[in-house]
Design an enzyme around this catalytic site. Structure first.
Site, mmCIF file in Angstrom:
data_model
loop_
_atom_site.group_PDB
_atom_site.id
_atom_site.type_symbol
_atom_site.label_atom_id
_atom_site.label_comp_id
_atom_site.label_asym_id
_atom_site.label_seq_id
_atom_site.Cartn_x
_atom_site.Cartn_y
_atom_site.Cartn_z
ATOM 1 N N ASP A 13 -27.757 17.413 -12.513
ATOM 2 C CA ASP A 13 -27.117 18.658 -12.949
ATOM 3 C C ASP A 13 -28.036 19.422 -13.899
ATOM 4 O O ASP A 13 -28.713 18.821 -14.735
ATOM 5 C CB ASP A 13 -25.796 18.313 -13.648
ATOM 6 N N ARG A 26 -32.726 31.193 -9.942
ATOM 7 C CA ARG A 26 -32.122 29.872 -9.765
ATOM 8 C C ARG A 26 -32.923 29.030 -8.785
ATOM 9 O O ARG A 26 -33.006 27.805 -8.929
ATOM 10 C CB ARG A 26 -30.678 30.011 -9.272
ATOM 11 N N ASN A 61 -20.180 22.562 -2.815
ATOM 12 C CA ASN A 61 -21.314 23.461 -3.044
ATOM 13 C C ASN A 61 -21.426 24.585 -2.017
ATOM 14 O O ASN A 61 -22.161 25.559 -2.232
ATOM 15 C CB ASN A 61 -22.634 22.676 -3.061
ATOM 16 N N LEU A 179 -17.264 13.518 -13.561
ATOM 17 C CA LEU A 179 -17.793 12.879 -12.352
ATOM 18 C C LEU A 179 -17.947 13.843 -11.178
ATOM 19 O O LEU A 179 -18.664 13.538 -10.216
ATOM 20 C CB LEU A 179 -16.890 11.712 -11.936
ATOM 21 N N SER A 180 -17.270 14.979 -11.219
ATOM 22 C CA SER A 180 -17.409 16.002 -10.182
ATOM 23 C C SER A 180 -17.246 15.447 -8.768
ATOM 24 O O SER A 180 -18.052 15.737 -7.877
ATOM 25 C CB SER A 180 -18.751 16.726 -10.332
#
Length: 224
Positions: A13, A26, A61, A179-180
């Site tokens: 991350d 990005r 995502n 934890l996503s």
């Protein structure tokens, strides 16, 4: 007595924040993130790690801007093409965790070629692609129900990670403490480490520090 982590998973991350702090696009953060992956993969053998699992692209995502998703997919294409010979030479077995067959057909073909060519490797690099843990558990439970009474062992046997060693240590970079939707079942008794370093700046030294901290922990697995 110290304990050696054999299976380490990382939530990588902070690529976007790394780029923002440096006033870069990005996409540059993601490219630097890939370089961090390369350095880490090359370092794990002397650390005694048998399996390294990396959270590369979650099923959530896809909600990101189309251009960013495209950049990530192109980076994946380039990474597999450029690093496959090194995987083969260094006895690394590639493992994909997630529904990778939903990706673009050329990526699927590229990944399946890499899976076949590295199938004899003794050390494992597991990459989570189009992965979501809740969906994984639902699918595993449904398969277990088809096979008979649903048990913990039956669900575990139908997870994407069924052929991987038990997860010892989960690391998340960038200072976020969640934890996503990653390896929720597998994390039941794993140790966790949350570090403030953004992923592109994460080095083998940071990994070694996490391993050293892990070695000093006493794992009870619910016992005393």
């Amino acid at each position: 007595m110290s304990t050696q982590a054999k299976h380490v998973a990382i939530i990588m991350d902070g690529n976007g924040r790394w780029a923002k702090r440096k006033m870069l696009p990005r996409a540059m953060g993601h490219r630097q993130g890939v370089e961090a992956v390369r350095k880490l993969v090359r370092s794990v053998e002397p650390m005694g790690i048998d399996c390294l699992t990396l959270y590369a692209f979650s099923s959530e995502n896809w909600k990101r801007p189309e251009e960013e998703v495209g950049d990530l997919m192109n980076l994946l294409r380039k990474f597999v093409k450029s690093d496959l010979p090194e995987f083969i030479a260094n006895d690394v077995r590639l493992k994909i965790v997630g529904d990778y067959k939903a990706l673009a057909p050329d990526i699927v073909a590229q990944l399946e070629d890499a899976l076949e060519k590295t199938s004899g490797g003794s050390r494992i690099l597991a990459v989570a692609l189009n992965y979501g843990s809740q969906q994984e558990i639902v699918q595993a439970a449904a398969k277990a129900a088809e096979q008979g009474p649903v048990t913990e062992e039956g669900i575990a046997a139908n997870l994407y990670t069924a052929d991987l060693p038990p997860l010892d240590l989960l690391i998340r970079t960038s200072g976020e403490v969640r934890l996503s939707n990653f390896l929720l079942w597998q994390c039941a008794y794993s140790e966790m480490a949350f570090v403030d370093v953004l992923w592109p700046d994460f080095t083998p030294d940071h990994l070694q520090q996490a391993l050293d901290d892990f070695a000093d922990r006493e794992r009870r697995f619910g016992g005393r």
